[in-house]
Design a protein around this motif. Structure first.
Motif, mmCIF file in Angstrom:
data_model
loop_
_atom_site.group_PDB
_atom_site.id
_atom_site.type_symbol
_atom_site.label_atom_id
_atom_site.label_comp_id
_atom_site.label_asym_id
_atom_site.label_seq_id
_atom_site.Cartn_x
_atom_site.Cartn_y
_atom_site.Cartn_z
ATOM 1 N N ARG A 44 0.836 -1.205 0.000
ATOM 2 C CA ARG A 44 0.000 0.000 0.000
ATOM 3 C C ARG A 44 0.870 1.254 0.000
ATOM 4 N NH1 ARG A 44 -2.270 3.849 3.051
ATOM 5 N NH2 ARG A 44 -1.171 3.279 4.950
ATOM 6 N N TRP A 45 1.910 1.267 0.853
ATOM 7 C CA TRP A 45 2.811 2.420 0.872
ATOM 8 C C TRP A 45 3.525 2.576 -0.467
ATOM 9 C CZ3 TRP A 45 4.923 0.303 6.106
ATOM 10 C CH2 TRP A 45 4.017 0.627 7.127
ATOM 11 N N ALA A 46 3.861 1.444 -1.091
ATOM 12 C CA ALA A 46 4.520 1.503 -2.396
ATOM 13 C C ALA A 46 3.570 2.080 -3.446
ATOM 14 C CB ALA A 46 5.002 0.118 -2.802
ATOM 15 N N ASP A 47 2.298 1.691 -3.366
ATOM 16 C CA ASP A 47 1.317 2.246 -4.306
ATOM 17 C C ASP A 47 1.237 3.764 -4.177
ATOM 18 O OD1 ASP A 47 0.646 -0.201 -5.383
ATOM 19 O OD2 ASP A 47 -1.048 -0.542 -4.033
ATOM 20 N N GLU A 48 1.205 4.246 -2.938
ATOM 21 C CA GLU A 48 1.111 5.690 -2.725
ATOM 22 C C GLU A 48 2.364 6.400 -3.226
ATOM 23 O OE1 GLU A 48 0.232 6.387 1.352
ATOM 24 O OE2 GLU A 48 -1.858 5.766 1.186
ATOM 25 N N ALA A 49 3.544 5.840 -2.918
ATOM 26 C CA ALA A 49 4.789 6.460 -3.382
ATOM 27 C C ALA A 49 4.873 6.443 -4.900
ATOM 28 C CB ALA A 49 5.989 5.733 -2.771
ATOM 29 N N ALA A 50 4.431 5.350 -5.501
ATOM 30 C CA ALA A 50 4.465 5.249 -6.962
ATOM 31 C C ALA A 50 3.578 6.312 -7.601
ATOM 32 C CB ALA A 50 4.027 3.851 -7.398
ATOM 33 N N GLU A 51 2.415 6.566 -7.017
ATOM 34 C CA GLU A 51 1.519 7.572 -7.576
ATOM 35 C C GLU A 51 2.069 8.989 -7.401
ATOM 36 O OE1 GLU A 51 -1.607 7.070 -9.405
ATOM 37 O OE2 GLU A 51 -0.178 5.438 -9.566
ATOM 38 N N ARG A 52 2.732 9.242 -6.275
ATOM 39 C CA ARG A 52 3.344 10.564 -6.098
ATOM 40 C C ARG A 52 4.475 10.772 -7.110
ATOM 41 N NH1 ARG A 52 2.760 9.129 -0.539
ATOM 42 N NH2 ARG A 52 4.988 8.664 -0.348
ATOM 43 N N ALA A 53 5.247 9.707 -7.352
ATOM 44 C CA ALA A 53 6.312 9.802 -8.357
ATOM 45 C C ALA A 53 5.724 9.954 -9.759
ATOM 46 C CB ALA A 53 7.205 8.569 -8.282
ATOM 47 N N TRP A 54 4.609 9.236 -10.026
ATOM 48 C CA TRP A 54 3.952 9.392 -11.330
ATOM 49 C C TRP A 54 3.512 10.837 -11.556
ATOM 50 C CZ3 TRP A 54 -1.188 11.006 -11.541
ATOM 51 C CH2 TRP A 54 -1.714 11.161 -12.830
ATOM 52 N N LEU A 55 2.963 11.457 -10.524
ATOM 53 C CA LEU A 55 2.499 12.835 -10.650
ATOM 54 C C LEU A 55 3.650 13.747 -11.046
ATOM 55 C CD1 LEU A 55 0.202 14.892 -10.322
ATOM 56 C CD2 LEU A 55 0.815 15.070 -7.896
ATOM 57 N N MET A 56 4.838 13.503 -10.466
ATOM 58 C CA MET A 56 5.996 14.329 -10.802
ATOM 59 C C MET A 56 6.506 14.066 -12.216
ATOM 60 S SD MET A 56 6.475 16.306 -8.260
ATOM 61 C CE MET A 56 4.732 16.259 -7.859
ATOM 62 N N SER A 57 6.172 12.922 -12.782
ATOM 63 C CA SER A 57 6.664 12.577 -14.115
ATOM 64 C C SER A 57 5.736 13.045 -15.231
ATOM 65 C CB SER A 57 6.850 11.053 -14.226
ATOM 66 O OG SER A 57 5.588 10.386 -14.223
ATOM 67 N N ASP A 58 4.514 13.416 -14.899
ATOM 68 C CA ASP A 58 3.510 13.773 -15.903
ATOM 69 C C ASP A 58 3.203 15.271 -15.795
ATOM 70 O OD1 ASP A 58 1.066 14.167 -17.339
ATOM 71 O OD2 ASP A 58 0.683 12.014 -17.202
ATOM 72 N N LEU A 59 3.656 16.046 -16.771
ATOM 73 C CA LEU A 59 3.476 17.495 -16.714
ATOM 74 C C LEU A 59 2.008 17.891 -16.788
ATOM 75 C CD1 LEU A 59 6.445 18.693 -18.961
ATOM 76 C CD2 LEU A 59 6.345 18.486 -16.471
ATOM 77 N N ASP A 60 1.216 17.162 -17.600
ATOM 78 C CA ASP A 60 -0.217 17.454 -17.662
ATOM 79 C C ASP A 60 -0.879 17.196 -16.312
ATOM 80 O OD1 ASP A 60 -0.141 18.254 -20.289
ATOM 81 O OD2 ASP A 60 -0.669 16.285 -21.097
ATOM 82 N N ALA A 61 -0.484 16.106 -15.662
ATOM 83 C CA ALA A 61 -1.044 15.793 -14.345
ATOM 84 C C ALA A 61 -0.689 16.878 -13.328
ATOM 85 C CB ALA A 61 -0.542 14.433 -13.867
ATOM 86 N N LEU A 62 0.516 17.417 -13.445
ATOM 87 C CA LEU A 62 0.909 18.494 -12.538
ATOM 88 C C LEU A 62 0.051 19.733 -12.753
ATOM 89 C CD1 LEU A 62 4.807 18.210 -12.574
ATOM 90 C CD2 LEU A 62 3.306 17.917 -10.599
ATOM 91 N N GLU A 63 -0.299 20.029 -14.008
ATOM 92 C CA GLU A 63 -1.183 21.160 -14.282
ATOM 93 C C GLU A 63 -2.569 20.915 -13.696
ATOM 94 O OE1 GLU A 63 -1.331 22.639 -18.259
ATOM 95 O OE2 GLU A 63 0.769 22.175 -18.649
ATOM 96 N N ILE A 64 -3.047 19.672 -13.802
ATOM 97 C CA ILE A 64 -4.348 19.329 -13.209
ATOM 98 C C ILE A 64 -4.294 19.510 -11.692
ATOM 99 C CG2 ILE A 64 -5.991 17.457 -12.836
ATOM 100 C CD1 ILE A 64 -5.133 16.338 -15.578
ATOM 101 N N ALA A 65 -3.210 19.018 -11.078
ATOM 102 C CA ALA A 65 -3.066 19.135 -9.622
ATOM 103 C C ALA A 65 -3.052 20.597 -9.196
ATOM 104 C CB ALA A 65 -1.788 18.430 -9.166
ATOM 105 N N GLU A 66 -2.364 21.440 -9.957
ATOM 106 C CA GLU A 66 -2.308 22.862 -9.626
ATOM 107 C C GLU A 66 -3.687 23.499 -9.750
ATOM 108 O OE1 GLU A 66 -0.891 26.256 -8.175
ATOM 109 O OE2 GLU A 66 0.184 24.332 -8.295
#
Length: 672
Positions: free
Chosen positions: A426-448
């Motif tokens: 479960r912790w790995a899933d959460e860390a993987a998703e946080r790392a994914w967010l940093m790798s996807d520029l479109d996702a970062l714009e959505i987050a902002e």
């Protein structure tokens, strides 16, 4: 400040300042009120000298104040000895009471206080109460003295910096030979001895060349003696080492070697505890001054091999203070340390550690630990460090940041393939998703865009978010995935798509049928008063990203609350709460639950009558289903299918298998 004061401030020499400003310089804002009474006493003593003056004038004033406090404490001690002698030799009660009143007068009692004490003789006031008042008065003066000595160091250091020739003055010699000598050997409060060494170190740091004199040798000898005195208060020992380093850097290695001769295990428990604290301080001291002496490298290596993991852990905390080659070598050794807390310490503060280790090397160390370590605590800290490193790389904008983030994602994926404990996955899933967010520029714009709407949004409020409309039209799953990352450590998010997308932070608490039925069947006299007992959670929209953290640690009397499951380290937010099931039936369309593990889809029956029947049955069986959800997830999902509600779970990436610890509940476990 008056107009005249402002004019004086403009005409003052650069080294001239108000005494009040010097007394508060460097003090944390919350600490200033603590010493406001002491500062008021000093300013009252200063009178006109509290105005703009050079630091030497104020240093002499502080020295005078310190001498007065020392004399006051000595006078109180003399009065206490005379009282004890007189009270012990009293022949009757009248003489005893007279001695007590005279002692109270010596402690500063005025006429009103003395009358009050005289009346209290038959109630609570006696010799013990008078002695207690004496200790209180001495404590007040010692507190003031300790703070004044510490402030004296800062002001005297400014004076030496402004005029290096001050070290040849009589005031300077008297300060070191008389006042500070008396403070270093103070028999009362250890804070005064500690303040004396701190004062000495602060002044010594401003002196490039010490004048020759017997007084200097006496100061050095006394400081070395305290450094080697294990019976002294540990804070005083630490301050003495700081002072010795400032006075004579060449002497520090000999003193440290002498303290490291005996292992901690050979010392008594109390002495070992103090020595542990001191050695941690020595690690910080040597690391911060690594370039001063070649011997420091050897001493740090010796401390890095100390039998106590707490000492080695402090070395991990100070790696950023060392030269990069030394830090890299030490980092590699600590990474494989036998103590799990030491191994975890090197991943506890990513930005600080990146001052000594390059992002690529740090990512490689993370990969090594995730591939070979098995300690739960170390792995959790490392996973957090992995996502924090990805965020740091994205913010830095370096050319190699994308490559480093890709390496981090590969390391986490390889760790997931190890399939260790459910909570680690479960912790790995959460860390993987946080790392994914940093790798996807479109996702970062959505987050902002989401943060801009929700950063000041109150719980259960709903706001329109037009900025998400293009992304929802293009790929609504990506929006939900970003919502799940943001909800990892915050309130849950709910989104309703349409012409004007709207987002909710948290959930509504509204009247629910199941609560009416439950409260009607379960009467109790201990229910909370002035509280509505017929309300429950009500979810908004068809895209839910529940919080990963907000859960009950123990079962509650009201069913259906998120319940923490220790084996998974969370509340299984991928399993729908019964209120979520009712929300899907309310809306009559599929409801998607986005979590860090993937997407859970609830599909209600098609017909209105079928949904109404399911809504009634689930509301009636709410408590049983809620208990089943927490205890038997697979049977719970099967029960939902019996009510006509289909459930499915899938990962975000089509080529990536779902978490096996989750997929097994939905009947889609991946082969090992």
């Amino acid at each position: 400040m008056s107009v005249h004061t402002k004019i004086d401030a403009g005409l003052a020499a650069p080294q001239e300042r108000l005494l009040a400003d010097r007394l508060t310089a460097g003090l944390a804002p919350k600490m200033r009120p603590v010493f406001e009474d002491v500062h008021a006493e000093i300013l009252a003593l200063a009178d006109k000298q509290s105005e703009f003056a050079d630091p030497r004038v104020h240093a002499e004033l502080l020295a005078k104040y310190c001498a007065q406090q020392s004399d006051s404490i000595a006078a109180l001690a003399t009065a206490e000895r005379e009282f004890q002698t007189r009270h012990a030799n009293a022949i009757d009660q009248a003489e005893e009471r007279a001695a007590i009143l005279d002692f109270a007068r010596a402690l500063g009692a005025d006429r009103k206080q003395l009358n009050s004490d005289r009346k209290a003789f038959d109630v609570y006031f006696d010799a013990d109460a008078a002695v207690e008042r004496f200790h209180k008065r001495v404590g007040e003066r010692e507190r003031a003295l300790a703070h004044a000595v510490e402030r004296l160091g800062l002001i005297a250091a400014d004076a030496v910096a402004a005029d290096p020739m001050m070290v040849h003055t009589a005031f300077f010699v008297d300060l070191f030979d008389d006042l500070l000598d008396a403070m270093r050997s103070w028999r009362g409060d250890a804070r005064i001895r500690c303040a004396a060494h701190t004062c000495l170190a602060t002044i010594a740091k401003q002196i490039d060349h010490w004048p020759f004199g017997a007084w200097l040798e006496a100061v050095l000898s006394a400081t070395r003696r305290v450094c080697l005195d294990e019976s002294e208060d540990v804070w005083v020992q630490c301050a003495a080492f700081d002072a010795l380093l400032a006075l004579s850097p060449n002497s520090i290695a000999t003193a440290v070697n002498a303290r490291l001769k005996q292992p901690l295990s050979a010392k008594p428990v109390r002495a070992a505890d103090n020595e542990l604290f001191l050695r941690r301080h020595l690690v910080r001291l040597l690391s911060a001054n690594f370039a001063l002496d070649e011997a420091f490298a050897r001493l740090l290596k010796k401390l890095g091999e100390d039998e106590s993991g707490a000492v080695r852990q402090s070395l991990a905390d100070t790696l950023h203070l060392l030269p990069k080659p030394v830090a890299a070598e030490t980092f590699a050794a600590l990474r494989d340390d036998n103590d799990h807390q030491v191994r975890a310490a090197i991943f506890a503060d990513v930005p600080r550690m990146l001052r000594a280790i390059t992002p690529d090397d740090y990512a490689a160390h993370i990969g090594h630990v995730l591939a070979h370590d098995s300690d739960e605590f170390v792995l959790r800290i490392t996973l957090d460090a992995a996502s924090a490193l990805a965020a740091f790389c994205r913010q830095s904008g370096d050319l190699g940041s994308d490559r480093t983030i890709a390496q981090i994602r590969q390391h986490i994926a390889a760790f997931q393939a190890r399939r260790l404990a459910p909570k680690l996955l479960r912790w790995a899933d959460e860390a993987a998703e946080r790392a994914w967010l940093m790798s996807d520029l479109d996702a970062l714009e959505i987050a902002e865009a989401i943060r801009e709407v929700t950063h000041d949004q109150r719980e259960a409020d709903i706001r329109t978010t037009k900025a998400l409309k293009p992304w929802l039209a293009e790929n609504s799953e990506r929006v939900g995935r970003v919502m799940a990352v943001l909800a990892q450590n915050d309130f849950g998010l709910s989104l309703k798509n349409g012409r004007r997308p709207r987002i909710q932070r948290g959930e509504w608490i509204k009247r629910r049928l199941w609560r009416v039925l439950f409260e009607g069947r379960n009467s109790a006299t201990d229910k909370r008063q002035a509280h509505i007992h017929t309300t429950g959670r009500h979810y908004f929209g068809t895209m839910l990203a529940p919080s990963a953290r907000m859960a009950e640690l123990a079962p509650t009397k009201v069913p259906g609350e998120p319940l923490f499951e220790s084996s998974e380290g969370g509340w299984r937010n991928y399993l729908p709460l019964i209120d979520m099931v009712l929300a899907a039936l309310d809306q009559g369309e599929p409801l998607e639950i986005f979590t860090s593990a993937g997407i859970t889809t609830l599909t209600p029956p098609a017909g209105l009558f079928s949904r109404a029947r399911a809504f009634w049955r689930i509301s009636r069986e709410f408590a049983a289903l809620a208990n089943q959800r927490n205890r038997e997830p697979a049977e719970f999902l099967e029960a939902l299918r019996g009510h006509g509600i289909d459930t499915a779970f899938r990962s975000y990436d089509a080529g990536q298998p779902a978490n096996p610890e989750i997929a097994k509940f939905f009947g889609s476990e991946e082969p090992a």
